[in-house]
Design a protein around this motif. Sequence first.
Motif, PDB file in Angstrom:
ATOM      1  N   ASN A   1      -9.602   6.683   7.020  1.00 53.74           N
ATOM      2  CA  ASN A   1      -9.111   6.498   5.664  1.00 53.74           C
ATOM      3  C   ASN A   1      -7.641   6.095   5.661  1.00 53.74           C
ATOM      4  O   ASN A   1      -7.213   5.277   4.842  1.00 53.74           O
ATOM      5  CB  ASN A   1      -9.302   7.785   4.861  1.00 53.74           C
ATOM      6  N   LEU A   2      -6.878   6.662   6.572  1.00 55.60           N
ATOM      7  CA  LEU A   2      -5.465   6.312   6.653  1.00 55.60           C
ATOM      8  C   LEU A   2      -5.298   4.835   6.984  1.00 55.60           C
ATOM      9  O   LEU A   2      -4.517   4.121   6.342  1.00 55.60           O
ATOM     10  CB  LEU A   2      -4.760   7.179   7.704  1.00 55.60           C
ATOM     11  N   GLY A   3      -6.027   4.368   7.999  1.00 61.57           N
ATOM     12  CA  GLY A   3      -5.928   2.966   8.370  1.00 61.57           C
ATOM     13  C   GLY A   3      -6.285   2.046   7.224  1.00 61.57           C
ATOM     14  O   GLY A   3      -5.602   1.039   6.971  1.00 61.57           O
ATOM     15  N   ALA A   4      -7.352   2.385   6.487  1.00 68.05           N
ATOM     16  CA  ALA A   4      -7.739   1.567   5.340  1.00 68.05           C
ATOM     17  C   ALA A   4      -6.712   1.659   4.222  1.00 68.05           C
ATOM     18  O   ALA A   4      -6.445   0.676   3.528  1.00 68.05           O
ATOM     19  CB  ALA A   4      -9.107   2.012   4.840  1.00 68.05           C
ATOM     20  N   GLY A   5      -6.120   2.842   4.053  1.00 67.71           N
ATOM     21  CA  GLY A   5      -5.111   2.998   3.013  1.00 67.71           C
ATOM     22  C   GLY A   5      -3.852   2.204   3.289  1.00 67.71           C
ATOM     23  O   GLY A   5      -3.202   1.695   2.359  1.00 67.71           O
ATOM     24  N   VAL A   6      -3.490   2.078   4.566  1.00 63.00           N
ATOM     25  CA  VAL A   6      -2.290   1.332   4.943  1.00 63.00           C
ATOM     26  C   VAL A   6      -2.408  -0.140   4.546  1.00 63.00           C
ATOM     27  O   VAL A   6      -1.395  -0.834   4.386  1.00 63.00           O
ATOM     28  CB  VAL A   6      -2.014   1.499   6.449  1.00 63.00           C
ATOM     29  N   VAL A   7      -3.633  -0.627   4.366  1.00 63.56           N
ATOM     30  CA  VAL A   7      -3.815  -2.017   3.924  1.00 63.56           C
ATOM     31  C   VAL A   7      -3.009  -2.278   2.656  1.00 63.56           C
ATOM     32  O   VAL A   7      -2.382  -3.340   2.508  1.00 63.56           O
ATOM     33  CB  VAL A   7      -5.309  -2.317   3.698  1.00 63.56           C
ATOM     34  N   ALA A   8      -2.979  -1.329   1.734  1.00 61.95           N
ATOM     35  CA  ALA A   8      -2.202  -1.505   0.505  1.00 61.95           C
ATOM     36  C   ALA A   8      -0.715  -1.647   0.809  1.00 61.95           C
ATOM     37  O   ALA A   8      -0.020  -2.483   0.213  1.00 61.95           O
ATOM     38  CB  ALA A   8      -2.439  -0.324  -0.433  1.00 61.95           C
ATOM     39  N   CYS A   9      -0.222  -0.842   1.731  1.00 63.39           N
ATOM     40  CA  CYS A   9       1.194  -0.920   2.101  1.00 63.39           C
ATOM     41  C   CYS A   9       1.518  -2.284   2.701  1.00 63.39           C
ATOM     42  O   CYS A   9       2.563  -2.876   2.408  1.00 63.39           O
ATOM     43  CB  CYS A   9       1.531   0.182   3.102  1.00 63.39           C
ATOM     44  N   VAL A  10       0.626  -2.777   3.550  1.00 64.61           N
ATOM     45  CA  VAL A  10       0.850  -4.078   4.192  1.00 64.61           C
ATOM     46  C   VAL A  10       0.867  -5.188   3.150  1.00 64.61           C
ATOM     47  O   VAL A  10       1.747  -6.066   3.164  1.00 64.61           O
ATOM     48  CB  VAL A  10      -0.236  -4.350   5.248  1.00 64.61           C
ATOM     49  N   LEU A  11      -0.085  -5.156   2.229  1.00 67.10           N
ATOM     50  CA  LEU A  11      -0.120  -6.179   1.182  1.00 67.10           C
ATOM     51  C   LEU A  11       1.152  -6.147   0.347  1.00 67.10           C
ATOM     52  O   LEU A  11       1.697  -7.205  -0.019  1.00 67.10           O
ATOM     53  CB  LEU A  11      -1.342  -5.979   0.290  1.00 67.10           C
ATOM     54  N   GLU A  12       1.641  -4.959   0.040  1.00 70.01           N
ATOM     55  CA  GLU A  12       2.879  -4.863  -0.730  1.00 70.01           C
ATOM     56  C   GLU A  12       4.048  -5.456   0.046  1.00 70.01           C
ATOM     57  O   GLU A  12       4.895  -6.158  -0.520  1.00 70.01           O
ATOM     58  CB  GLU A  12       3.159  -3.407  -1.082  1.00 70.01           C
ATOM     59  N   GLY A  13       4.099  -5.172   1.356  1.00 75.41           N
ATOM     60  CA  GLY A  13       5.167  -5.735   2.171  1.00 75.41           C
ATOM     61  C   GLY A  13       5.074  -7.242   2.288  1.00 75.41           C
ATOM     62  O   GLY A  13       6.101  -7.946   2.304  1.00 75.41           O
ATOM     63  N   MET A  14       3.861  -7.758   2.348  1.00 74.14           N
ATOM     64  CA  MET A  14       3.666  -9.206   2.483  1.00 74.14           C
ATOM     65  C   MET A  14       3.978  -9.960   1.196  1.00 74.14           C
ATOM     66  O   MET A  14       4.532 -11.065   1.226  1.00 74.14           O
ATOM     67  CB  MET A  14       2.224  -9.501   2.900  1.00 74.14           C
TER      68      MET A  14
ATOM     69  N   GLN B   1      -7.898   3.143   0.065  1.00 75.23           N
ATOM     70  CA  GLN B   1      -8.963   3.798   0.824  1.00 75.23           C
ATOM     71  C   GLN B   1      -9.983   4.469  -0.069  1.00 75.23           C
ATOM     72  O   GLN B   1     -11.105   4.736   0.365  1.00 75.23           O
ATOM     73  CB  GLN B   1      -8.366   4.809   1.805  1.00 75.23           C
ATOM     74  N   GLY B   2      -9.640   4.772  -1.359  1.00 79.04           N
ATOM     75  CA  GLY B   2     -10.607   5.528  -2.137  1.00 79.04           C
ATOM     76  C   GLY B   2     -10.322   5.739  -3.602  1.00 79.04           C
ATOM     77  O   GLY B   2     -11.051   6.477  -4.254  1.00 79.04           O
ATOM     78  N   ASN B   3      -9.294   5.123  -4.180  1.00 82.48           N
ATOM     79  CA  ASN B   3      -8.867   5.507  -5.523  1.00 82.48           C
ATOM     80  C   ASN B   3      -9.252   4.508  -6.613  1.00 82.48           C
ATOM     81  O   ASN B   3      -8.690   4.526  -7.705  1.00 82.48           O
ATOM     82  CB  ASN B   3      -7.356   5.731  -5.568  1.00 82.48           C
ATOM     83  N   LEU B   4     -10.237   3.658  -6.353  1.00 84.94           N
ATOM     84  CA  LEU B   4     -10.693   2.705  -7.355  1.00 84.94           C
ATOM     85  C   LEU B   4     -11.436   3.426  -8.475  1.00 84.94           C
ATOM     86  O   LEU B   4     -12.324   4.248  -8.226  1.00 84.94           O
ATOM     87  CB  LEU B   4     -11.622   1.677  -6.716  1.00 84.94           C
ATOM     88  N   TYR B   5     -11.089   3.096  -9.730  1.00 79.06           N
ATOM     89  CA  TYR B   5     -11.783   3.600 -10.911  1.00 79.06           C
ATOM     90  C   TYR B   5     -12.495   2.433 -11.587  1.00 79.06           C
ATOM     91  O   TYR B   5     -11.858   1.435 -11.952  1.00 79.06           O
ATOM     92  CB  TYR B   5     -10.793   4.254 -11.882  1.00 79.06           C
ATOM     93  N   ILE B   6     -13.822   2.583 -11.755  1.00 73.40           N
ATOM     94  CA  ILE B   6     -14.625   1.460 -12.219  1.00 73.40           C
ATOM     95  C   ILE B   6     -15.960   1.982 -12.749  1.00 73.40           C
ATOM     96  O   ILE B   6     -16.400   3.073 -12.373  1.00 73.40           O
ATOM     97  CB  ILE B   6     -14.847   0.458 -11.056  1.00 73.40           C
ATOM     98  N   SER B   7     -16.598   1.215 -13.624  1.00 70.12           N
ATOM     99  CA  SER B   7     -17.940   1.548 -14.103  1.00 70.12           C
ATOM    100  C   SER B   7     -18.978   0.862 -13.226  1.00 70.12           C
ATOM    101  O   SER B   7     -18.667  -0.083 -12.485  1.00 70.12           O
ATOM    102  CB  SER B   7     -18.112   1.093 -15.555  1.00 70.12           C
ATOM    103  N   ALA B   8     -20.216   1.314 -13.331  1.00 66.56           N
ATOM    104  CA  ALA B   8     -21.276   0.742 -12.495  1.00 66.56           C
ATOM    105  C   ALA B   8     -21.534  -0.733 -12.796  1.00 66.56           C
ATOM    106  O   ALA B   8     -21.683  -1.536 -11.864  1.00 66.56           O
ATOM    107  CB  ALA B   8     -22.556   1.571 -12.643  1.00 66.56           C
ATOM    108  N   PRO B   9     -21.605  -1.170 -14.066  1.00 68.07           N
ATOM    109  CA  PRO B   9     -21.814  -2.604 -14.295  1.00 68.07           C
ATOM    110  C   PRO B   9     -20.687  -3.471 -13.755  1.00 68.07           C
ATOM    111  O   PRO B   9     -20.933  -4.566 -13.230  1.00 68.07           O
ATOM    112  CB  PRO B   9     -21.912  -2.701 -15.822  1.00 68.07           C
ATOM    113  N   GLU B  10     -19.453  -3.002 -13.870  1.00 64.00           N
ATOM    114  CA  GLU B  10     -18.337  -3.783 -13.329  1.00 64.00           C
ATOM    115  C   GLU B  10     -18.376  -3.821 -11.804  1.00 64.00           C
ATOM    116  O   GLU B  10     -18.090  -4.853 -11.176  1.00 64.00           O
ATOM    117  CB  GLU B  10     -17.005  -3.209 -13.812  1.00 64.00           C
ATOM    118  N   LEU B  11     -18.769  -2.709 -11.190  1.00 63.70           N
ATOM    119  CA  LEU B  11     -18.920  -2.700  -9.731  1.00 63.70           C
ATOM    120  C   LEU B  11     -20.055  -3.634  -9.319  1.00 63.70           C
ATOM    121  O   LEU B  11     -19.966  -4.323  -8.289  1.00 63.70           O
ATOM    122  CB  LEU B  11     -19.179  -1.273  -9.244  1.00 63.70           C
TER     123      LEU B  11
END
Length: 382
Positions: free
Chosen positions: A185-198, A270-280
Amino acid sequence: MEKWKASLYRAALALQPRPAWLRAGAQLFSAQGNIPARQAEGIRRALQAHCAVGAAVALFDDAAVTGTLAYGAARFENGRPVPVTPDTVFRAASVSKHVTALAVMRLAQAGQIDLDADVDEYLPCSLRHPAAPKLPVTLRRLLSHTAGIQDGASYIAACRDNPPLSALFPGDCFAAAPDRFVYSNLGAGVVACVLEGMLGQDFEAIMQRALFEPLGIAATFYPQKAGENMADAFRVLPAQAAPTLNNALRRARPLPAPAPDPARHYLLAQGNLYISAPELARLGREAMQPRYADMRRGIAPFGARAYNLTEGLGTFIVQDAAVCPQTLYGHQGLAYGAMHGLFYDPQARRGFALLTSGASEARDGVLSDLNKAIMRQVFTDD
């Protein structure tokens, strides 16, 4: 989950009397759209059999979201169940990883980021494994869980305190091998940090601009932006009437400033997306498109942990003849007792989005009993 633990869990769940609050929610069910009655009833029975507190299921093909089913309670107010509706928003847990990967692929195809760039250039600390200091960590390796990162005790504590990334690296966040598959989960979460840096924007803004807004998707990584029709999460073993995830409390927290913070924004992707089933489900339709074929190429098998799964780029590749004859793609989510899934067959051009407010967590290896039960209903024609 090891097989013996799964067997004990199933046995304990079967022997535990279902409390009144869970039985009350099970009486709530509705179906909309073009769903055969037999299939709708099969999905309802699967949700009931696997002790779902509440759930929304959206079915889709390459043309549209073909139907939605709402079951049980999203939350309880003054002890009374608030029914799940098709528009109920859930925290999607690790399904977030698949959705993040969709945005990463779009950004890479637009030439705005490089999947194979050394991410150390964009972070406040190095992610290079001490056993392989010359091996760069890349977005491709982070998305496929082959970056030599694990969820150590410091990451578990960080989920509460959110210290800067430099407090975690170096530390116990390095896996035993620098380049082997370790789900993190940490590795996947770091993706957000990398995108922000890029890109010099905060992760929420990046996801809105790269994915949600172009597709007209209502979704967010902050519960404060998700509206009031939200589901909580509950554990069903042991059965707990109090939510393990209370989104009213999360909504009451101050909304973070809309600014990039590559040092601390590792608890979103890594896990904090909020969404409804039809939108997903609409995102599932998008994911079936040929432009995302690279996400569906196997990179690393799960090995002993799950015989039926291979990891792509933010993608579970499911090959399990006991569930259905074809290969499926997508991702599972599990947190706070809630079980979720987004899975699809790009060849047959159909799939489903499942979001729950709690259900059985039984699973042999990784893929849950509930997700496999829904797969059988959606992808098996007999």
